[in-house]
Design an enzyme around this catalytic site. Structure first.
Site, PDB file in Angstrom:
ATOM      1  N   ASP A 116       1.529   5.056   0.050  1.00 13.37           N
ATOM      2  CA  ASP A 116       0.800   6.234   0.526  1.00 13.37           C
ATOM      3  C   ASP A 116       1.552   7.518   0.180  1.00 13.37           C
ATOM      4  O   ASP A 116       2.747   7.491  -0.149  1.00 13.37           O
ATOM      5  CB  ASP A 116       0.604   6.117   2.045  1.00 13.37           C
ATOM      6  CG  ASP A 116      -0.697   6.736   2.526  1.00 13.37           C
ATOM      7  OD1 ASP A 116      -1.215   7.644   1.851  1.00 13.37           O
ATOM      8  OD2 ASP A 116      -1.178   6.319   3.599  1.00 13.37           O
ATOM      9  N   LYS A 134       0.871  -1.177   0.000  1.00 10.45           N
ATOM     10  CA  LYS A 134       0.000   0.000   0.000  1.00 10.45           C
ATOM     11  C   LYS A 134       0.906   1.224   0.000  1.00 10.45           C
ATOM     12  O   LYS A 134       1.636   1.460   0.956  1.00 10.45           O
ATOM     13  CB  LYS A 134      -0.892  -0.013   1.243  1.00 10.45           C
ATOM     14  CG  LYS A 134      -1.753   1.232   1.406  1.00 10.45           C
ATOM     15  CD  LYS A 134      -2.608   1.142   2.656  1.00 10.45           C
ATOM     16  CE  LYS A 134      -3.326   2.450   2.942  1.00 10.45           C
ATOM     17  NZ  LYS A 134      -4.069   2.395   4.204  1.00 10.45           N
ATOM     18  N   ASP A 170     -10.239   7.845   3.300  1.00  6.24           N
ATOM     19  CA  ASP A 170     -10.053   7.489   4.709  1.00  6.24           C
ATOM     20  C   ASP A 170     -11.389   7.452   5.440  1.00  6.24           C
ATOM     21  O   ASP A 170     -11.457   7.029   6.587  1.00  6.24           O
ATOM     22  CB  ASP A 170      -9.119   8.493   5.396  1.00  6.24           C
ATOM     23  CG  ASP A 170      -7.656   8.129   5.208  1.00  6.24           C
ATOM     24  OD1 ASP A 170      -7.368   6.979   4.828  1.00  6.24           O
ATOM     25  OD2 ASP A 170      -6.792   8.996   5.442  1.00  6.24           O
TER      26      ASP A 170
HETATM   27  C1  GLA Z   1      -3.124   7.630   5.500  1.00  6.49           C
HETATM   28  C2  GLA Z   1      -3.939   6.510   4.895  1.00  6.49           C
HETATM   29  C3  GLA Z   1      -4.485   5.624   5.974  1.00  6.49           C
HETATM   30  C4  GLA Z   1      -3.346   5.087   6.801  1.00  6.49           C
HETATM   31  C5  GLA Z   1      -2.516   6.222   7.361  1.00  6.49           C
HETATM   32  C6  GLA Z   1      -1.276   5.703   8.057  1.00  6.49           C
HETATM   33  O1  GLA Z   1      -3.931   8.520   6.172  1.00  6.49           O
HETATM   34  O2  GLA Z   1      -4.953   6.998   4.080  1.00  6.49           O
HETATM   35  O3  GLA Z   1      -5.233   4.575   5.417  1.00  6.49           O
HETATM   36  O4  GLA Z   1      -2.542   4.267   5.995  1.00  6.49           O
HETATM   37  O5  GLA Z   1      -2.108   7.118   6.348  1.00  6.49           O
HETATM   38  O6  GLA Z   1      -0.491   6.714   8.594  1.00  6.49           O
END
Ligand code: GLA
Length: 694
Positions: free
Chosen positions: A446, A444, A514
């Site tokens: 980010d 994943k 989120d």
């Molecule tokens: C972002 C992502 C979340 C999570 C956090 C972790 O906000 O969208 O899903 O992975 O970071 O810090």
């Protein structure tokens, strides 16, 4: 293959239902002739032969007609191309000729001194892909101030209406429709990533409904700053121009021999309404954009909402055990496993397992997860660094910054300057080692803050950092995918902050938002589905009351059916779920696996949009071959009124359909015209109905 008519100066590209035609006039102006239903070469020829319209000296003979308006001459529209050298700016090109590549891509070549402009067109089903290449073939440097991917020309119509997807963090991709008026509407991102604020997409229609009427759509494949401008010109002509970069301050310097290829801007015409447009976009992405789109995406568990930064091997194992028992297929450890990452204050940049939390690295946990029969994934945020990290202490100059200015911290982090080759190499080495050291199946990826101090001290043209960052990101992802072909990637940016066709061409799914509240999600998913298919739309079932946003209480049923509209995931604290809840959840996961091929690969019909104003259930339907799945949700039943049946789409009126839930046989014509009773009642109710043609 594009058809070339009228002595090599008119071209016609056709898909199954639509055509696109363009023409180079005798004085080398490139004009749009047609974008709409399929036409014949003779029609394109007739359009090309039409005499030019008269115009007054204060008007432009070119505005609103050109395929790629350059700067200069009798033009007053926003230019798609703005170039300067040391003595002058603007472009006066000559047409040089055209070529057709093996896959049917049409290339038109123009030249202005040392600047070679190539415009590319490729028809993929009914989607026209357009992009441009700008090459400096002269002896002196050129500065590209702006180089859009394409300008789209719409036909004369009364009363255009603009659809867009706007949002913010935890509230992405909400659909808005409004009348277009004279002047310009500009959407985009000035943030260095696609942004939560707008998906790079617009649609234009005059009177389309969900299932009928003309719709034009344009979607940009770029994951950095971008801009799409929709202009209604003084004579009511409408054009849409878009590309990389957020303003006119400069894009790139092209040294002699240098070139820039813009991202693809894809366009679609349909007369099958907004639903038809979405289905065509989905089919296009599954066929041409998304890697391995034929493969089902697994049901995943993600640890973020369950454990945030407070993680350990034992505790992740406890979650994994319960996830596996529920039928989950992929277990993802989110943030907190690396460096000194015990909060968001430290550790980003140090991509090695935290020795207190994972004393023997990630392999023992990965092995156990594999023993449980699941794949194993991790979270990373490679483009970022916390000042409190070994990486930053060693290389404070590796971030974006300007000499003598504040290094703005957002979420206590800075952005690495990925335009630097040493940074690119460091990330490649670290990530390649990470994927080689433990059996990791899923990443994943980010990106949790925007650019604010996009400077690069010492570089002669620091503006290039905006574009080069994206190219470096793409190159890194491409290289990692090639070296680790079994690893799947998820694009995340604080939820849905980096979702676009560029990212989707190199990731397997995206984190939609989120916001995991199952009710808010219905609207977010409704917007998302305008452009992107369920096959990439990750959705998790989390805890009730909702811990992240609003404390809303909802049943497992409602949460699951909401998340089953995309790629199902689970993200709650399973150690706090009761045996009954775990057993119920296992049932939903099993049901999802049954409907998954239809949801992930079928045609989507949005039967009724979410929102109380519609007074009744919202529902979507997926159709694949003889199988149909309906997901329906009721927000709140009002006045005790019966909840109306939901009219289905995409069925054969002469066929009969068996309901897998009740065994009842329904007539296709009845389902289409009178609807399917859903049995929904009360507040936050939801239903899944499977139908099979008999
Ligand atoms: C972002 C992502 C979340 C999570 C956090 C972790 O906000 O969208 O899903 O992975 O970071 O810090």
């Amino acid at each position: 293959m594009p058809e070339t008519v009228a002595a090599g100066r008119t071209w016609l590209l056709s898909g199954p239902t639509s055509s696109y035609a363009l023409h180079v006039t005798e004085d080398d102006t490139l004009v749009n002739l047609h974008w709409g239903p399929r036409i014949a070469p003779a029609d394109a020829e007739a359009l090309a032969a039409a005499p030019p319209e008269a115009y007054w000296p204060f008007e432009s003979p070119l505005d609103g007609r050109e395929e790629y308006p350059v700067e200069g001459g009798p033009r007053f529209v926003r230019p798609a191309l703005s170039v300067r050298d040391d003595v002058r700016r603007g472009t006066e090109w000559r047409f040089e000729g055209h070529t057709v590549a093996g896959d049917g891509e049409l290339r038109l070549r123009f030249r202005d001194g040392g600047l070679a402009v190539t415009l590319h067109y490729r028809m993929r089903d009914d989607v026209v892909e357009r992009w441009a290449t700008l090459a400096n073939e002269g002896g002196t440097p050129l500065e590209l101030l702006r180089a859009d991917s394409a300008t789209w020309t719409l036909p004369h119509r009364e009363g255009w209406r603009l659809s867009q997807l706007h949002g913010r963090w935890a509230a992405e991709s909400r659909l808005v429709r409004s009348p277009l008026t004279y002047g310009e509407k500009v959407i985009g991102s000035r943030r260095g990533h696609t942004g939560h604020q707008h998906l790079p997409w617009v649609a234009l229609d005059t009177d389309a409904t969900e299932e009928s009427g003309e719709v034009y759509g344009c979607a940009l494949g770029w994951s950095g700053s971008w801009r799409i401008a929709v202009a209604q010109l003084p004579d009511a002509r409408v054009q849409v121009t878009g590309g990389a970069g957020h303003d006119d301050s400069g894009l790139l310097r092209l040294a002699p021999g240098g070139s820039f290829t813009t991202p693809v801007f894809a366009g679609l015409w349909t007369d099958a309404g907004h639903g038809g447009a979405s289905r065509a976009w989905h089919a296009y992405q599954r066929a041409y954009v998304i890697p391995d789109a034929d493969r089902d995406r697994p049901v995943l568990f993600n640890s973020w909402e369950a454990t945030t930064f407070d993680i350990s091997e034992e505790q992740q194992l406890a979650l994994a055990r319960r996830a596996a028992a529920m039928g989950v297929e992929l277990f993802v450890v989110d943030d907190g496993w690396f460096g000194a990452r015990t909060s968001d204050r430290a550790g980003l940049g140090d991509w090695t397992p935290n020795p207190d939390r994972f004393p023997s690295g990630l392999r023992p946990l990965a092995d156990r997860v594999h023993d449980f029969g699941m794949r194993f994934g991790i979270w990373v945020e490679p483009e970022m660094v916390n000042p409190d990290s070994d990486l930053y202490r060693a290389h404070p100059d590796w971030v974006q910054y300007q000499t003598g200015r504040t290094r703005t911290e957002l979420r206590n982090q800075l952005v690495l300057n990925l335009a630097r080759e040493d940074v690119q190499e460091y990330l490649w080495q670290r990530l390649d080692a990470l994927l080689s050291d433990a059996p990791i199946d899923y990443v994943k990826w980010d990106f949790n803050r925007c650019f604010t101090d996009a400077g690069w001290p010492g570089d002669p043209y620091p503006q290039r950092l905006w574009v080069d960052h994206v190219h470096a990101l793409y190159a890194l992802l491409d290289r990692l995918r090639a070296a680790h072909p079994h690893v799947a990637f998820e694009s995340c940016s604080g939820g849905g902050g980096r979702i676009d066709l560029g990212m989707l061409s190199r990731t397997d799914q995206v984190w939609t938002s989120d916001n995991t509240d199952p009710l808010d999600r219905l609207a977010i998913q409704h917007g998302f589905s305008q452009l992107h298919p369920a096959r990439v739309m990750a959705a998790w079932v989390t805890d009730s009351p909702n811990t992240q946003l609003n404390g809303r209480v909802s049943t497992l049923r409602f949460r699951f059916v909401s998340a089953m509209a995309g790629v199902l995931g689970v993200g709650g604290d399973l150690t706090a779920w009761s045996e009954e809840e775990l057993a119920e959840a296992a049932g939903w996961v099993a049901l999802y696996k049954e409907i998954r091929p239809v949801v992930q690969h079928g045609d989507l019909y949005r039967l009724r949009p979410p929102g109380l104003a519609q007074g009744g259930p919202s529902a979507v339907q997926y159709v694949r071959g003889d199988e149909t799945v309906v997901l329906a949700w009721l927000e709140a039943q009002r006045y005790g009124e019966p909840v109306p049946a939901v009219r289905l789409r995409g069925l054969d009126p002469t066929a009969a359909y068996e309901c897998r839930e009740t065994g009842e046989i329904h007539r296709g014509a009845v389902l289409l015209h009178h609807g399917l009773p859903t049995g929904l009642r009360g507040d936050l109710d939801a239903a899944v109905v499977r139908l099979r043609r008999v």
